[in-house]
Design a protein around this motif. Structure first.
Motif, PDB file in Angstrom:
ATOM      1  N   GLY A  72      -4.461  -0.787  -5.180  1.00  0.00           N
ATOM      2  CA  GLY A  72      -5.507   0.404  -5.272  1.00  0.00           C
ATOM      3  C   GLY A  72      -6.482  -0.118  -4.385  1.00  0.00           C
ATOM      4  O   GLY A  72      -7.188  -1.092  -4.671  1.00  0.00           O
ATOM      5  N   THR A  73      -7.096   0.816  -3.504  1.00  0.00           N
ATOM      6  CA  THR A  73      -8.192   0.397  -2.746  1.00  0.00           C
ATOM      7  C   THR A  73      -9.628   1.172  -2.922  1.00  0.00           C
ATOM      8  O   THR A  73     -10.498   0.920  -2.560  1.00  0.00           O
ATOM      9  N   GLN A 115      -3.431   7.068  -7.818  1.00  0.00           N
ATOM     10  CA  GLN A 115      -2.099   7.238  -7.331  1.00  0.00           C
ATOM     11  C   GLN A 115      -1.215   6.108  -7.275  1.00  0.00           C
ATOM     12  O   GLN A 115      -0.050   6.285  -7.698  1.00  0.00           O
ATOM     13  N   ALA A 116      -1.744   5.009  -7.241  1.00  0.00           N
ATOM     14  CA  ALA A 116      -0.747   3.706  -7.190  1.00  0.00           C
ATOM     15  C   ALA A 116      -0.417   3.436  -8.877  1.00  0.00           C
ATOM     16  O   ALA A 116       0.941   3.209  -8.845  1.00  0.00           O
ATOM     17  N   ALA A 143      -6.049  -1.819  -9.867  1.00  0.00           N
ATOM     18  CA  ALA A 143      -7.389  -0.825 -10.015  1.00  0.00           C
ATOM     19  C   ALA A 143      -8.596  -1.307  -9.387  1.00  0.00           C
ATOM     20  O   ALA A 143      -9.014  -2.281 -10.350  1.00  0.00           O
ATOM     21  N   GLY A 144      -9.038  -0.667  -8.157  1.00  0.00           N
ATOM     22  CA  GLY A 144     -10.210  -1.365  -7.758  1.00  0.00           C
ATOM     23  C   GLY A 144     -10.865  -0.617  -6.571  1.00  0.00           C
ATOM     24  O   GLY A 144      -9.976   0.367  -6.027  1.00  0.00           O
ATOM     25  N   ASN A 173       0.770  -1.299  -0.172  1.00  0.00           N
ATOM     26  CA  ASN A 173       0.008   0.047  -0.007  1.00  0.00           C
ATOM     27  C   ASN A 173       0.888   1.163   0.033  1.00  0.00           C
ATOM     28  O   ASN A 173       0.834   1.967   0.956  1.00  0.00           O
ATOM     29  N   LEU A 174       1.556   1.501  -1.223  1.00  0.00           N
ATOM     30  CA  LEU A 174       2.562   2.377  -1.211  1.00  0.00           C
ATOM     31  C   LEU A 174       1.806   3.793  -1.179  1.00  0.00           C
ATOM     32  O   LEU A 174       2.309   4.847  -0.986  1.00  0.00           O
TER      33      LEU A 174
END
Length: 259
Positions: free
Chosen positions: A36-37, A44-45, A59-60, A7-8
């Motif tokens: 991606g959360t 951003q990720a 992406a999600g 989770n960068l």
């Protein structure tokens, strides 16, 4: 070693993100999948994945954020998934433990993302907590339409693991397995996972391995991936170098990346 769960985008990395990536590389981490959360975090990720070498992203929308799911979200994720750095749809699934979004909202967002992944022929990066039966019920109709699936941060029972593995779902193992309080059951599960369905991850900045010698911070980092790999290899009776090669191959096969 490839870390499939970082989770960068977390604010915990805001002040030293570059240094975190450098420490990971120096510790032998050859690639990372940035999680991606929600739509904003996924964007951003993807940007960070473009910034750092040998990084890709998902992406999600996480089940906690499912209450914000709209058709606009689906369209935005569809566009984001066109990026060469985005290699999976997720983190998506169900979390009935805390219900930050209602079960109905979670199920709607999960099903929509499974449909999106099938449309785009992309693997899914999955989350499940206290929702195993319903999770599989919603996932089953899509499995033959997806190129692959990994249930990240698996902490379930041996029976739950077997039910996932039988469906071809891979399992991601984190530093939870290093926890002498909560990870004992998972230690019994790890040897049951076929090497071809095993992934390793830190889920940084969360789930710092409890058995690290004198950690300087409670924040987990991808640099600790080697410690997790060694623990998993020891539990399985595998050579760590061999297991690293196998899990790296799993990453390349599932996500189609080269590192």
């Amino acid at each position: 070693m490839f870390d499939i769960g970082v989770n960068l985008t977390s604010a915990q990395f805001a002040k030293d993100r570059d240094e975190v990536v450098i420490r990971a590389q120096e510790a032998g981490v050859s690639g990372m999948l940035l999680t991606g959360t929600n739509l904003h975090e996924s964007q951003q990720a993807q940007q960070l994945a473009q910034r750092y070498r040998h990084c890709w992203s998902t992406a999600g929308v996480h089940p906690h954020d499912s209450s914000g799911w709209t058709e606009d979200t689906a369209q935005a994720l569809h566009r984001l998934a066109a990026s060469e750095r985005v290699v999976a749809i997720g983190e998506c699934g169900l979390d009935f433990n805390r219900n930050f979004s209602t079960p109905a909202q979670q199920e709607a967002a999960f099903s929509a993302q499974l449909s999106l992944a099938a449309e785009l022929a992309m693997p899914v990066f999955l989350h499940c907590r206290d929702a195993h039966a319903r999770f599989l019920e919603l996932l089953d109709p899509w499995l033959d339409k997806l190129p692959g699936a990994v249930l990240h941060c698996f902490t379930g029972s041996a029976q739950e693991a077997q039910e996932c593995l039988a469906r071809g779902i891979s399992l991601g193992i984190t530093g939870w397995v290093c926890d002498e309080r909560r990870g004992l059951a998972l230690r019994d599960v790890v040897p049951l996972i076929p090497a071809g369905q095993l992934f390793i991850e830190t889920d940084a900045p969360y789930l710092l391995p409890r058995d690290l010698p004198k950690p300087v911070s409670r924040r987990n980092e991808p640099a600790h991936l080697g410690h997790i790999l060694a623990t998993v290899a020891g539990l399985r009776g595998d050579d760590p170098a061999w297991l690293s090669t196998v899990t790296d191959g799993n990453v390349k096969r599932l996500f189609g990346v080269a590192f």
